[in-house]
Motif scaffolding. Sequence first.
Motif, PDB file in Angstrom:
ATOM      1  N   VAL A 128      14.925  28.230   6.625  1.00  0.00           N
ATOM      2  CA  VAL A 128      14.614  28.682   5.272  1.00  0.00           C
ATOM      3  C   VAL A 128      13.269  29.396   5.346  1.00  0.00           C
ATOM      4  CG1 VAL A 128      14.302  28.065   2.849  1.00  0.00           C
ATOM      5  CG2 VAL A 128      15.781  26.651   4.313  1.00  0.00           C
ATOM      6  N   LEU A 129      13.215  30.624   4.798  1.00  0.00           N
ATOM      7  CA  LEU A 129      11.998  31.426   4.836  1.00  0.00           C
ATOM      8  C   LEU A 129      11.596  31.873   3.437  1.00  0.00           C
ATOM      9  CD1 LEU A 129      12.931  33.860   7.770  1.00  0.00           C
ATOM     10  CD2 LEU A 129      11.460  31.833   7.933  1.00  0.00           C
ATOM     11  N   ASN A 130      10.299  32.012   3.240  1.00  0.00           N
ATOM     12  CA  ASN A 130       9.807  32.651   2.027  1.00  0.00           C
ATOM     13  C   ASN A 130      10.134  34.138   2.107  1.00  0.00           C
ATOM     14  OD1 ASN A 130       8.324  33.044  -0.394  1.00  0.00           O
ATOM     15  ND2 ASN A 130       6.540  33.699   0.800  1.00  0.00           N
ATOM     16  N   THR A 131      10.582  34.727   0.997  1.00  0.00           N
ATOM     17  CA  THR A 131      10.837  36.166   0.967  1.00  0.00           C
ATOM     18  C   THR A 131      10.374  36.729  -0.359  1.00  0.00           C
ATOM     19  OG1 THR A 131      12.500  37.890   1.425  1.00  0.00           O
ATOM     20  CG2 THR A 131      13.184  36.092  -0.015  1.00  0.00           C
ATOM     21  N   SER A 132      10.239  38.032  -0.418  1.00  0.00           N
ATOM     22  CA  SER A 132       9.895  38.738  -1.655  1.00  0.00           C
ATOM     23  C   SER A 132      10.787  39.963  -1.734  1.00  0.00           C
ATOM     24  CB  SER A 132       8.412  39.144  -1.651  1.00  0.00           C
ATOM     25  OG  SER A 132       8.087  39.845  -2.845  1.00  0.00           O
ATOM     26  N   THR A 133      11.598  40.055  -2.794  1.00  0.00           N
ATOM     27  CA  THR A 133      12.561  41.141  -2.936  1.00  0.00           C
ATOM     28  C   THR A 133      12.102  42.117  -4.025  1.00  0.00           C
ATOM     29  OG1 THR A 133      13.899  39.835  -4.502  1.00  0.00           O
ATOM     30  CG2 THR A 133      14.428  39.632  -2.151  1.00  0.00           C
ATOM     31  N   GLY A 134      13.051  42.938  -4.536  1.00  0.00           N
ATOM     32  CA  GLY A 134      12.722  43.986  -5.493  1.00  0.00           C
ATOM     33  C   GLY A 134      11.966  43.488  -6.709  1.00  0.00           C
ATOM     34  N   SER A 135      10.922  44.220  -7.087  1.00  0.00           N
ATOM     35  CA  SER A 135      10.030  43.806  -8.172  1.00  0.00           C
ATOM     36  C   SER A 135      10.619  44.037  -9.565  1.00  0.00           C
ATOM     37  CB  SER A 135       8.711  44.588  -8.079  1.00  0.00           C
ATOM     38  OG  SER A 135       8.929  45.965  -8.351  1.00  0.00           O
ATOM     39  N   VAL A 167      19.019  31.166   6.853  1.00  0.00           N
ATOM     40  CA  VAL A 167      19.849  31.521   8.001  1.00  0.00           C
ATOM     41  C   VAL A 167      20.872  30.416   8.198  1.00  0.00           C
ATOM     42  CG1 VAL A 167      19.893  31.940  10.487  1.00  0.00           C
ATOM     43  CG2 VAL A 167      17.993  32.830   9.101  1.00  0.00           C
ATOM     44  N   VAL A 168      22.151  30.802   8.251  1.00  0.00           N
ATOM     45  CA  VAL A 168      23.246  29.857   8.457  1.00  0.00           C
ATOM     46  C   VAL A 168      23.926  30.208   9.777  1.00  0.00           C
ATOM     47  CG1 VAL A 168      25.398  28.930   7.524  1.00  0.00           C
ATOM     48  CG2 VAL A 168      23.573  29.655   5.969  1.00  0.00           C
ATOM     49  N   ALA A 169      24.076  29.224  10.654  1.00  0.00           N
ATOM     50  CA  ALA A 169      24.723  29.420  11.953  1.00  0.00           C
ATOM     51  C   ALA A 169      25.780  28.345  12.150  1.00  0.00           C
ATOM     52  CB  ALA A 169      23.696  29.355  13.085  1.00  0.00           C
ATOM     53  N   ASP A 170      26.983  28.775  12.510  1.00  0.00           N
ATOM     54  CA  ASP A 170      28.109  27.844  12.697  1.00  0.00           C
ATOM     55  C   ASP A 170      28.315  26.970  11.453  1.00  0.00           C
ATOM     56  OD1 ASP A 170      28.644  28.755  15.287  1.00  0.00           O
ATOM     57  OD2 ASP A 170      27.165  27.388  16.142  1.00  0.00           O
ATOM     58  N   GLY A 171      28.098  27.561  10.291  1.00  0.00           N
ATOM     59  CA  GLY A 171      28.318  26.846   9.037  1.00  0.00           C
ATOM     60  C   GLY A 171      27.201  25.915   8.619  1.00  0.00           C
ATOM     61  N   GLU A 172      26.125  25.828   9.415  1.00  0.00           N
ATOM     62  CA  GLU A 172      25.014  24.927   9.112  1.00  0.00           C
ATOM     63  C   GLU A 172      23.738  25.712   8.829  1.00  0.00           C
ATOM     64  OE1 GLU A 172      25.258  21.645   8.869  1.00  0.00           O
ATOM     65  OE2 GLU A 172      27.390  21.639   9.431  1.00  0.00           O
ATOM     66  N   ARG A 173      23.014  25.296   7.800  1.00  0.00           N
ATOM     67  CA  ARG A 173      21.722  25.925   7.516  1.00  0.00           C
ATOM     68  C   ARG A 173      20.754  25.559   8.635  1.00  0.00           C
ATOM     69  NH1 ARG A 173      20.374  25.112   1.998  1.00  0.00           N
ATOM     70  NH2 ARG A 173      21.101  23.032   2.450  1.00  0.00           N
ATOM     71  N   GLN A 227       7.355  17.785   9.241  1.00  0.00           N
ATOM     72  CA  GLN A 227       8.313  17.442   8.186  1.00  0.00           C
ATOM     73  C   GLN A 227       8.966  18.697   7.606  1.00  0.00           C
ATOM     74  OE1 GLN A 227       6.482  14.584   5.382  1.00  0.00           O
ATOM     75  NE2 GLN A 227       5.081  14.105   7.061  1.00  0.00           N
ATOM     76  N   LEU A 228       8.188  19.742   7.403  1.00  0.00           N
ATOM     77  CA  LEU A 228       8.742  21.003   6.938  1.00  0.00           C
ATOM     78  C   LEU A 228       9.738  21.563   7.950  1.00  0.00           C
ATOM     79  CD1 LEU A 228       5.459  22.617   5.557  1.00  0.00           C
ATOM     80  CD2 LEU A 228       7.494  22.144   4.184  1.00  0.00           C
ATOM     81  N   SER A 229       9.363  21.537   9.217  1.00  0.00           N
ATOM     82  CA  SER A 229      10.243  22.047  10.272  1.00  0.00           C
ATOM     83  C   SER A 229      11.534  21.245  10.368  1.00  0.00           C
ATOM     84  CB  SER A 229       9.516  22.031  11.625  1.00  0.00           C
ATOM     85  OG  SER A 229       8.420  22.930  11.615  1.00  0.00           O
ATOM     86  N   ASP A 230      11.435  19.933  10.210  1.00  0.00           N
ATOM     87  CA  ASP A 230      12.624  19.086  10.276  1.00  0.00           C
ATOM     88  C   ASP A 230      13.647  19.477   9.209  1.00  0.00           C
ATOM     89  OD1 ASP A 230      11.673  17.674  12.418  1.00  0.00           O
ATOM     90  OD2 ASP A 230      10.965  15.956  11.253  1.00  0.00           O
ATOM     91  N   LEU A 231      13.170  19.907   8.051  1.00  0.00           N
ATOM     92  CA  LEU A 231      14.070  20.320   6.969  1.00  0.00           C
ATOM     93  C   LEU A 231      14.597  21.740   7.163  1.00  0.00           C
ATOM     94  CD1 LEU A 231      12.453  18.939   3.686  1.00  0.00           C
ATOM     95  CD2 LEU A 231      14.579  18.205   4.770  1.00  0.00           C
ATOM     96  N   GLY A 232      13.933  22.516   8.025  1.00  0.00           N
ATOM     97  CA  GLY A 232      14.374  23.893   8.258  1.00  0.00           C
ATOM     98  C   GLY A 232      13.422  24.948   7.746  1.00  0.00           C
ATOM     99  N   TYR A 233      12.320  24.525   7.128  1.00  0.00           N
ATOM    100  CA  TYR A 233      11.334  25.497   6.647  1.00  0.00           C
ATOM    101  C   TYR A 233      10.512  25.985   7.843  1.00  0.00           C
ATOM    102  CZ  TYR A 233      12.566  23.958   1.949  1.00  0.00           C
ATOM    103  OH  TYR A 233      13.253  23.674   0.792  1.00  0.00           O
ATOM    104  N   TRP A 234      10.787  27.203   8.265  1.00  0.00           N
ATOM    105  CA  TRP A 234      10.205  27.711   9.513  1.00  0.00           C
ATOM    106  C   TRP A 234       8.725  27.996   9.370  1.00  0.00           C
ATOM    107  CZ3 TRP A 234       7.678  32.063  11.303  1.00  0.00           C
ATOM    108  CH2 TRP A 234       7.570  32.156  12.702  1.00  0.00           C
ATOM    109  N   LEU A 235       7.941  27.584  10.384  1.00  0.00           N
ATOM    110  CA  LEU A 235       6.502  27.858  10.396  1.00  0.00           C
ATOM    111  C   LEU A 235       5.978  28.057  11.808  1.00  0.00           C
ATOM    112  CD1 LEU A 235       5.400  24.891  11.422  1.00  0.00           C
ATOM    113  CD2 LEU A 235       5.575  24.320   9.011  1.00  0.00           C
TER     114      LEU A 235
END
Length: 297
Positions: free
Chosen positions: A200-207, A191-197, A118-126
């Motif tokens: 979706v990945l978890n990330t951690s940026t500047g603290s 990540v968007v390719a050909d205008g489509e999402r 279900q997560l993968s179907d929505l785009g949440y990569w695992l």
Amino acid sequence: MSRGRRRAAAGMVVCAALAAGVVGCSLQADELAAQSPTHSSAGSTSATGSGSSSTSSSGSASTAGSDRSGTGAEDTAEGEGTETAAGQDGASAEGAGTADEPLQPGDSGPEVRDLQRQLSDLGYWLGTADGTYGHSTAQAVLALQKSAGLDRDGVAGEATLEALAEGTLPPLQGGPADRVEIDLDRQVLQVVADGERVLVLNTSTGSNEYFTSDGYTRAAVTPPGTFAVDRVYDGVHTGPLGSLYRPRYFNQGIAVHGAPSIPGYPASHGCARVSNAAMDMLWAQDHLPMGGTVVVH
């Protein structure tokens, strides 16, 4: 471990698969090397960390081979709104877990596989839906929780499963048809390719904390804006702030790179961390090509 066996082991640490966040973009090279495969490309120039580096001053595509070093660097912005994708295949979270006994790291079995699909179907990569609740699955759950504005613990409890059933996705800022978006408020990378999402990945940026390097004190921030990938390094790249796994630089010393720890909050010196496995996937699918657009908002 099955859910029944987990009940008998009630004292296990829930988030064993989520390493504690280390403030800063820098990581120790031996820590990265111990958790990541070695990568190389034919004809590449050897450098510190044994990898290949590719550069382009104009931001246009080029082949790997030139050697250049980089450092970690530094601001923040915010986003609003939440999207849903109700009606997509796998959008129902029924059977994936219950309020009394949520799915969590260490679980395994068909219910975990259902959650993963279900997560993968929505785009949440695992990665592969293998029925084991490991690090990549916890990262996908974290990304969903961030997108839904929930507590960020990597555990698929009642509220998380409701967000999954509703098809919750983070909003897109907009830009070229092919781009990577980094949402500073939600701490997710899309990540968007050909205008489509597509991912979706978890990330951690500047603290947003202050740090000192080479005698200068500055804030650990990730500046918003639109940038282009201008350097890549296929290996563990060591700079003044530490070691980065397979970085793809887009704003001077700021890069998207792999790390063993991607917590639920901003924790880097300015780079956008993703898991080492996710970084391998981004390289394999070339989602951050030389000259590719990165939108930070």
